[in-house]
Design an enzyme around this catalytic site. Sequence first.
Site, short mmCIF file in Angstrom:
data_model
loop_
_atom_site.label_atom_id
_atom_site.label_comp_id
_atom_site.label_asym_id
_atom_site.label_seq_id
_atom_site.Cartn_x
_atom_site.Cartn_y
_atom_site.Cartn_z
N VAL A 248 0.81 -1.23 0.00
CA VAL A 248 0.00 0.00 0.00
C VAL A 248 0.84 1.28 0.00
O VAL A 248 0.30 2.37 -0.18
CB VAL A 248 -1.01 0.05 1.19
CG1 VAL A 248 -2.10 -1.00 1.02
CG2 VAL A 248 -0.32 -0.07 2.54
N TYR B 18 5.52 6.62 14.84
CA TYR B 18 4.27 5.86 14.97
C TYR B 18 3.17 6.73 15.59
O TYR B 18 2.05 6.77 15.09
CB TYR B 18 4.54 4.62 15.83
CG TYR B 18 3.37 3.66 15.92
CD1 TYR B 18 2.98 2.89 14.82
CD2 TYR B 18 2.66 3.51 17.12
CE1 TYR B 18 1.91 2.01 14.91
CE2 TYR B 18 1.59 2.63 17.21
CZ TYR B 18 1.22 1.88 16.10
OH TYR B 18 0.16 1.01 16.20
P1 NAD Z 1 0.66 -7.27 12.14
O1 NAD Z 1 2.07 -6.86 11.94
O2 NAD Z 1 0.37 -8.55 12.83
O3 NAD Z 1 -0.09 -7.33 10.72
C1 NAD Z 1 0.04 -6.29 9.79
C2 NAD Z 1 -0.22 -6.85 8.40
O4 NAD Z 1 -0.10 -5.75 7.48
C3 NAD Z 1 0.80 -7.92 7.96
O5 NAD Z 1 0.14 -8.98 7.32
C4 NAD Z 1 1.71 -7.15 7.00
O6 NAD Z 1 2.31 -7.98 6.01
C5 NAD Z 1 0.73 -6.16 6.39
N1 NAD Z 1 1.39 -4.97 5.86
C6 NAD Z 1 2.36 -4.23 6.47
N2 NAD Z 1 2.78 -3.25 5.65
C7 NAD Z 1 2.05 -3.37 4.51
C8 NAD Z 1 2.05 -2.67 3.28
N3 NAD Z 1 2.89 -1.65 3.07
N4 NAD Z 1 1.18 -3.04 2.31
C9 NAD Z 1 0.33 -4.07 2.51
N5 NAD Z 1 0.30 -4.81 3.65
C10 NAD Z 1 1.16 -4.46 4.64
O7 NAD Z 1 -0.04 -6.03 12.86
P2 NAD Z 1 -1.31 -5.96 13.86
O8 NAD Z 1 -0.82 -6.03 15.25
O9 NAD Z 1 -2.38 -6.89 13.41
O10 NAD Z 1 -1.77 -4.43 13.62
C11 NAD Z 1 -2.72 -4.08 12.65
C12 NAD Z 1 -3.05 -2.59 12.79
O11 NAD Z 1 -3.48 -2.31 14.13
C13 NAD Z 1 -1.85 -1.67 12.55
O12 NAD Z 1 -2.28 -0.49 11.87
C14 NAD Z 1 -1.38 -1.31 13.94
O13 NAD Z 1 -0.70 -0.08 14.00
C15 NAD Z 1 -2.70 -1.26 14.69
N6 NAD Z 1 -2.58 -1.47 16.14
C16 NAD Z 1 -2.22 -2.69 16.65
C17 NAD Z 1 -2.12 -2.85 18.04
C18 NAD Z 1 -1.76 -4.17 18.68
O14 NAD Z 1 -1.74 -4.26 19.91
N7 NAD Z 1 -1.47 -5.24 17.91
C19 NAD Z 1 -2.38 -1.76 18.87
C20 NAD Z 1 -2.73 -0.54 18.31
C21 NAD Z 1 -2.84 -0.41 16.94
#
Ligand code: NAD
Length: 250
Positions: free
Chosen positions: A60, A159
């Site tokens: 993306v 971030y």
């Molecule tokens: P994760 O790393 O487990 O999964 C992220 C997914 O996005 C992966 O499959 C990765 O390959 C894909 N991805 C990353 N960059 C990409 C790109 N440039 N193009 C297409 N795909 C891409 O992350 P998560 O923990 O599931 O987090 C998901 C969202 O939730 C994120 O935006 C993160 O900032 C937010 N978030 C997560 C938490 C948490 O506790 N896990 C807390 C607050 C916010």
Amino acid sequence: MKIEGAGILITGAGRGIGRYLAEQFSAASARVGVIEKDPALCEQLRQDSEGRIQAWCCDVTDPAAVDATLQAIVDSGFDIDVLINNAGIIHSEPLVNLLSRTDRVHSRDNWRQVIATNLDAVFFVTSRVVERMLAKRRKGVVISISSISANGNPGQSAYSAAKAGVNALTHTWAKELGGMGLRFAAIAPGFIDTPSTRAALSEATLAKLQQKIPLRRLGDMQSIFQSARHIVENDYLTGSVLEIDGGLVL
Ligand code: NAD
């Protein structure tokens, strides 16, 4: 908006929160499509869902690839009613390190990459999807996954700035495009029990963290799905950032 039959496109849904949302919306009879940069995760998702979830491999942060992928999605007959901007990378590095100059500090390259994935991509993908929703005169919903780090989390300059930007875009678009039948909301999770959280934080850090959370536990992905479902279904909700954090205030 009714979930049954809605076309829901989720970015970064090869694993973690995005994949959970894809599976849950699919189980709730939505048509689900996924944009994911990792080809192996795309293939895994197609196989595990027995083809019910469509996956397009695309980074993306690459505007040309996003344009080509959205065209392929439209050409396949997949109409987008809901976009979930979920793709993101969690990144921590101190701004400066006065005591030990050899230790890591927040590099400009990492700043760019974190902003590109967590903020630039939200702007670009949303602009392209919204253009298509308006051209087709469809009502639409855009949900962006933010974070409570938007309030400012020490050690997370890029971030935190990116997620604060996501909240600002959500408020801006809700005002700018509400009159055209489009709704925008963000979900700002606290610490969710995902493989990425467990990979980033040691058991000792997690235990300490849980003492600071008023509900004394990490969040689960189900609570993120419940919020996303609520945003889709509640037609009078727009411009809101729903903090799903067990009461933790940063
Ligand atoms: P994760 O790393 O487990 O999964 C992220 C997914 O996005 C992966 O499959 C990765 O390959 C894909 N991805 C990353 N960059 C990409 C790109 N440039 N193009 C297409 N795909 C891409 O992350 P998560 O923990 O599931 O987090 C998901 C969202 O939730 C994120 O935006 C993160 O900032 C937010 N978030 C997560 C938490 C948490 O506790 N896990 C807390 C607050 C916010």
